[in-house]
Design a protein around this motif. Sequence first.
Motif, PDB file in Angstrom:
ATOM      1  N   ILE A  63      17.683  23.541  -9.914  1.00 49.78           N
ATOM      2  CA  ILE A  63      17.671  22.250  -9.397  1.00 49.78           C
ATOM      3  C   ILE A  63      18.958  21.628  -8.817  1.00 49.78           C
ATOM      4  N   ARG A  64      20.172  21.657  -9.891  1.00 48.77           N
ATOM      5  CA  ARG A  64      21.319  21.212  -9.654  1.00 48.77           C
ATOM      6  C   ARG A  64      21.938  22.189  -8.391  1.00 48.77           C
ATOM      7  N   PHE A  65      21.734  23.387  -8.669  1.00 48.34           N
ATOM      8  CA  PHE A  65      22.344  24.154  -7.480  1.00 48.34           C
ATOM      9  C   PHE A  65      21.932  23.865  -5.909  1.00 48.34           C
ATOM     10  N   LEU A  66      20.597  23.762  -6.039  1.00 54.03           N
ATOM     11  CA  LEU A  66      19.871  23.061  -4.637  1.00 54.03           C
ATOM     12  C   LEU A  66      20.416  21.829  -4.360  1.00 54.03           C
ATOM     13  N   GLN A  67      20.456  20.657  -5.161  1.00 54.74           N
ATOM     14  CA  GLN A  67      20.852  19.439  -4.970  1.00 54.74           C
ATOM     15  C   GLN A  67      22.283  19.431  -4.402  1.00 54.74           C
TER      16      GLN A  67
END
Length: 328
Positions: A232-236
């Motif tokens: 999720i952090r990657f995508l955000q």
Amino acid sequence: MGARPAPGSADGPPPRPLLSRLAGARDALVTVALSAAAAVAIGIVRAPAAALEKRVAETSDVYVLPPPDEVVTLSLGYRSALADLLWSHVLVSQGLHTMERRRFENLTLLLDAINALDPTFRDPYLFADALITFQTSTTPHDEVVKAREIMERGVQNRPLDGEIWLALGQFVAFIAPASYLTDPAEKAQWRLDGARMLARAAELGGNDANISWQALGGAGILGRAGEREAQIRFLQRTLAVTDDEGLKQQIRAQLDKLLGEQAAEAYRRRIDGFSEIWRRDLPFVSKTAILVLGPPRDPAYCAGGAHADEPRCATTWSAWAERVAGER
């Protein structure tokens, strides 16, 4: 007046003696004989020499340079020039070794010397994995590890170069585990490490959508490894830095699945609110610039502390995001 000489009695060159003419003919014959003998000798030696050359082939390389630190001293201050010279030698020698179907044994030693001479020279870092693994024989495990080591050296010396991060992440996450590694545990760890490297490449590739698109595969690796929060952090982070609309839609679709409808909606509100402030306040600056400058703030409205908890009075983007999330 003297008497005229009789016709046919004028002075001329004296006739050549017979011995002189014979000596000239002898020299010519000797020259012809020596040339013929040389031609015969070459013809006799040439065929065995060619056959010997075919049988005897160069099978190994000799590395004549000292250790990298000593090469720096040897350059006498012309470090970049010597690095360019060695890099040219690497490229030419790689082609020759490939043509001769033999391994370039000194390649990693030369790359170490080039890195020591010019640590910010980016081409050796970008092509290290291809040069080391593109050989006529099987690439040993230690050289695969060495390729990763050299590329990691590149991101240490050029930490903001998204292209090197991308090349490193692709090699560690995809190429090496699929082609060169055999231990399942090592493969899994390399894929996970590579996904984190691709995440960093995506963060740095904000102005280059191509880097972000290529790095997006790292999110799937994190998800399959059970690293949901990291995914999720990657995508955000990728969504926060990219300006490519197609990529934004792709990432938002993935985040909707990962976060759930309510959390995804809250995140979209923050992203859309940031974009609206950016367009309204300073539309002529880049996203990086507006992130550095921080959110606009009305001193008169925010004076006195009565509105200190409102988003429009935040002094940093992180504080602004927290207050936007608290307004739900």
